[in-house]
Design a protein around this motif. Structure first.
Motif, PDB file in Angstrom:
ATOM      1  N   GLY A 130       0.813  -1.207   0.000  1.00  0.00           N
ATOM      2  CA  GLY A 130       0.000   0.000   0.000  1.00  0.00           C
ATOM      3  C   GLY A 130       0.846   1.255   0.000  1.00  0.00           C
ATOM      4  O   GLY A 130       0.512   2.243  -0.647  1.00  0.00           O
ATOM      5  N   THR A 131       1.968   1.226   0.734  1.00  0.00           N
ATOM      6  CA  THR A 131       2.860   2.386   0.760  1.00  0.00           C
ATOM      7  C   THR A 131       3.396   2.682  -0.629  1.00  0.00           C
ATOM      8  O   THR A 131       3.492   3.846  -1.054  1.00  0.00           O
ATOM      9  CB  THR A 131       4.022   2.131   1.728  1.00  0.00           C
ATOM     10  OG1 THR A 131       3.483   1.899   3.033  1.00  0.00           O
ATOM     11  CG2 THR A 131       4.951   3.333   1.779  1.00  0.00           C
ATOM     12  N   ARG A 133       1.887   1.920  -3.465  1.00  0.00           N
ATOM     13  CA  ARG A 133       0.805   2.471  -4.295  1.00  0.00           C
ATOM     14  C   ARG A 133       0.554   3.925  -3.938  1.00  0.00           C
ATOM     15  O   ARG A 133       0.323   4.769  -4.811  1.00  0.00           O
ATOM     16  CB  ARG A 133      -0.481   1.656  -4.075  1.00  0.00           C
ATOM     17  CG  ARG A 133      -0.431   0.254  -4.645  1.00  0.00           C
ATOM     18  CD  ARG A 133      -1.835  -0.336  -4.733  1.00  0.00           C
ATOM     19  NE  ARG A 133      -2.474  -0.412  -3.424  1.00  0.00           N
ATOM     20  CZ  ARG A 133      -2.389  -1.466  -2.633  1.00  0.00           C
ATOM     21  NH1 ARG A 133      -1.676  -2.515  -2.997  1.00  0.00           N
ATOM     22  NH2 ARG A 133      -3.012  -1.469  -1.457  1.00  0.00           N
ATOM     23  N   ILE A 134       0.595   4.251  -2.621  1.00  0.00           N
ATOM     24  CA  ILE A 134       0.365   5.632  -2.201  1.00  0.00           C
ATOM     25  C   ILE A 134       1.453   6.553  -2.763  1.00  0.00           C
ATOM     26  O   ILE A 134       1.188   7.675  -3.209  1.00  0.00           O
ATOM     27  CB  ILE A 134       0.327   5.724  -0.673  1.00  0.00           C
ATOM     28  CG1 ILE A 134      -0.918   5.010  -0.153  1.00  0.00           C
ATOM     29  CG2 ILE A 134       0.339   7.159  -0.209  1.00  0.00           C
ATOM     30  CD1 ILE A 134      -2.218   5.639  -0.595  1.00  0.00           C
ATOM     31  N   THR A 137       0.729   7.237  -6.361  1.00  0.00           N
ATOM     32  CA  THR A 137      -0.408   8.151  -6.489  1.00  0.00           C
ATOM     33  C   THR A 137       0.002   9.577  -6.138  1.00  0.00           C
ATOM     34  O   THR A 137      -0.428  10.547  -6.763  1.00  0.00           O
ATOM     35  CB  THR A 137      -1.551   7.696  -5.567  1.00  0.00           C
ATOM     36  OG1 THR A 137      -1.928   6.361  -5.905  1.00  0.00           O
ATOM     37  CG2 THR A 137      -2.758   8.612  -5.696  1.00  0.00           C
ATOM     38  N   GLY A 150       0.124  11.261   0.625  1.00  0.00           N
ATOM     39  CA  GLY A 150       0.572   9.996   0.052  1.00  0.00           C
ATOM     40  C   GLY A 150       1.886   9.512   0.584  1.00  0.00           C
ATOM     41  O   GLY A 150       2.340   8.450   0.188  1.00  0.00           O
ATOM     42  N   GLY A 152       2.445   8.775   3.660  1.00  0.00           N
ATOM     43  CA  GLY A 152       2.201   7.881   4.790  1.00  0.00           C
ATOM     44  C   GLY A 152       2.628   8.504   6.104  1.00  0.00           C
ATOM     45  O   GLY A 152       2.456   7.905   7.147  1.00  0.00           O
ATOM     46  N   GLN A 257       1.228   1.411  11.626  1.00  0.00           N
ATOM     47  CA  GLN A 257       1.043   0.349  10.654  1.00  0.00           C
ATOM     48  C   GLN A 257       2.062  -0.786  10.792  1.00  0.00           C
ATOM     49  O   GLN A 257       1.721  -1.933  10.996  1.00  0.00           O
ATOM     50  CB  GLN A 257       1.098   0.924   9.234  1.00  0.00           C
ATOM     51  CG  GLN A 257      -0.073   1.843   8.914  1.00  0.00           C
ATOM     52  CD  GLN A 257      -1.417   1.142   9.074  1.00  0.00           C
ATOM     53  OE1 GLN A 257      -2.127   1.397  10.037  1.00  0.00           O
ATOM     54  NE2 GLN A 257      -1.734   0.241   8.171  1.00  0.00           N
ATOM     55  N   HIS A 266      -3.613   7.070   6.094  1.00  0.00           N
ATOM     56  CA  HIS A 266      -3.886   6.432   4.793  1.00  0.00           C
ATOM     57  C   HIS A 266      -5.373   6.491   4.488  1.00  0.00           C
ATOM     58  O   HIS A 266      -6.199   6.581   5.409  1.00  0.00           O
ATOM     59  CB  HIS A 266      -3.461   4.959   4.814  1.00  0.00           C
ATOM     60  CG  HIS A 266      -2.018   4.746   5.149  1.00  0.00           C
ATOM     61  ND1 HIS A 266      -1.003   4.948   4.243  1.00  0.00           N
ATOM     62  CD2 HIS A 266      -1.420   4.346   6.307  1.00  0.00           C
ATOM     63  CE1 HIS A 266       0.153   4.665   4.821  1.00  0.00           C
ATOM     64  NE2 HIS A 266      -0.072   4.313   6.071  1.00  0.00           N
ATOM     65  N   SER A 269      -8.918   2.829   1.225  1.00  0.00           N
ATOM     66  CA  SER A 269      -8.580   1.943   0.110  1.00  0.00           C
ATOM     67  C   SER A 269      -7.158   1.395   0.222  1.00  0.00           C
ATOM     68  O   SER A 269      -6.816   0.424  -0.451  1.00  0.00           O
ATOM     69  CB  SER A 269      -8.727   2.698  -1.220  1.00  0.00           C
ATOM     70  OG  SER A 269      -7.877   3.840  -1.239  1.00  0.00           O
ATOM     71  N   TYR A 270      -6.341   2.031   1.040  1.00  0.00           N
ATOM     72  CA  TYR A 270      -4.968   1.556   1.240  1.00  0.00           C
ATOM     73  C   TYR A 270      -4.965   0.127   1.787  1.00  0.00           C
ATOM     74  O   TYR A 270      -4.203  -0.720   1.346  1.00  0.00           O
ATOM     75  CB  TYR A 270      -4.260   2.518   2.207  1.00  0.00           C
ATOM     76  CG  TYR A 270      -2.958   2.006   2.770  1.00  0.00           C
ATOM     77  CD1 TYR A 270      -1.807   2.007   2.010  1.00  0.00           C
ATOM     78  CD2 TYR A 270      -2.887   1.541   4.090  1.00  0.00           C
ATOM     79  CE1 TYR A 270      -0.604   1.545   2.527  1.00  0.00           C
ATOM     80  CE2 TYR A 270      -1.702   1.088   4.623  1.00  0.00           C
ATOM     81  CZ  TYR A 270      -0.555   1.080   3.834  1.00  0.00           C
ATOM     82  OH  TYR A 270       0.636   0.632   4.361  1.00  0.00           O
ATOM     83  N   ASP A 271      -5.844  -0.133   2.743  1.00  0.00           N
ATOM     84  CA  ASP A 271      -5.981  -1.489   3.312  1.00  0.00           C
ATOM     85  C   ASP A 271      -7.363  -1.550   3.928  1.00  0.00           C
ATOM     86  O   ASP A 271      -7.562  -1.108   5.066  1.00  0.00           O
ATOM     87  CB  ASP A 271      -4.888  -1.746   4.345  1.00  0.00           C
ATOM     88  CG  ASP A 271      -4.870  -3.200   4.805  1.00  0.00           C
ATOM     89  OD1 ASP A 271      -5.574  -4.022   4.199  1.00  0.00           O
ATOM     90  OD2 ASP A 271      -4.161  -3.510   5.789  1.00  0.00           O
TER      91      ASP A 271
END
Length: 280
Positions: A130-131, A133-134, A137, A150, A152, A257, A266, A269-271
């Motif tokens: 997820g990190t 992907r963030i 983005t 983004g 984190g 996290q 986050h 949708s991140y998790d």
């Protein structure tokens, strides 16, 4: 007259029949007496034999009693041996059952530990993905407003409608952004997920359990479509959650996290969380 007539005859006079009969009778009586005495003699001699004839009978009775006593003793010994064998078997079975129970408990504990470790690793892997992907983005939306930075570790620019105690909880968790993730830590320089949530709610006088599993059932279960700022998000099932965080509004959450991202913010949708509870 013969010239020998005056000479006494030398022949013995003949005995008369009556005399002979008398003598025969006397002799017969003597012989009868001897016969009777002889018959009486052996009879008297046999009396001790008659007395000893009872001894075999007495001896047989004693032998029978001894045999019966021996049988009873042998039966009692057999019963004692059988009872001893049963007691030994019961003791052995109890010992084996105790050993089996201990083994089962150990296996269950090992299985639970492995499951928890696997859940933590899975959560860490999802957080790492997820990190990434963030970060991608963020590169595409670095000039946009009203979105997460983004990274984190920054705060959301979206507004929150939280008020009162919920606003205080959100303010606290956001003030911890960027701090390290350390398993078992409850602040002030580092936290794990449940440690951050517990400390945040302590600021407003709410005492929460220490671990994620218990925090996931600490309040009223709410739908993810009806979230309010200050709700506690959890991952896993209620009562068996392996991760928790605080919903801060605008589709965002803050949580400790993993070691790579620490305390960070986050989007849902991140998790995607599994559920939520409301304690305020």
């Amino acid at each position: 007259m013969s010239h020998t007539a005056h000479i006494r005859s030398h022949r013995k006079p003949r005995r008369s029949a009556s005399s002979l009969a008398m003598r025969a009778g006397v002799a017969g009586g003597v012989l009868s007496t001897l016969a009777v005495a002889g018959a009486a003699g052996p009879a008297n001699a046999a009396e001790p034999v008659t007395q000893t004839l009872e001894l075999p009978t007495l001896t047989a009775d004693l032998a029978t009693q001894a045999a019966q006593s021996a049988d009873a003793t042998q039966q009692a010994a057999a019963n004692y041996q059988l009872q001893a064998e049963r007691d030994a078997a019961a003791a052995k079975a109890a010992k084996q059952a105790k050993s089996d129970l201990a083994d089962a408990k150990q296996k269950a504990a090992d299985a639970k530990k492995k499951a928890e470790e696997a859940a933590r690793k899975a959560a860490a892997e999802r957080a790492t993905r997820g990190t990434t992907r963030i970060a991608l983005t963020a590169d595409d939306t670095s000039g946009s407003t009203g979105t997460s930075t983004g990274t984190g570790t920054g705060s959301s620019t979206g507004s929150s409608t939280a008020t009162g105690s919920a606003a205080a909880v959100i303010s606290f968790v956001k003030s911890q952004l960027g701090k390290a993730y350390v398993s078992g830590a409850t602040g002030p320089s580092a936290y794990d997920c449940s440690g951050l949530v517990q400390t945040a709610f302590k600021q407003v006088g709410v005492s929460l359990p220490r671990v994620s599993q218990d925090q996931s059932t600490a309040g009223t279960q709410v739908s993810l479509s009806d979230l309010q700022p200050g709700d506690i998000l959890y991952w896993g099932s209620a009562g068996s959650a392996y991760h928790v965080a605080v919903y801060v509004g605008d589709g965002m959450f803050v949580g400790a996290q993993n070691p790579s991202s620490g305390v960070s913010e986050h989007p849902l949708s991140y998790d995607q969380p599994t559920g939520a509870v409301r304690v305020l």
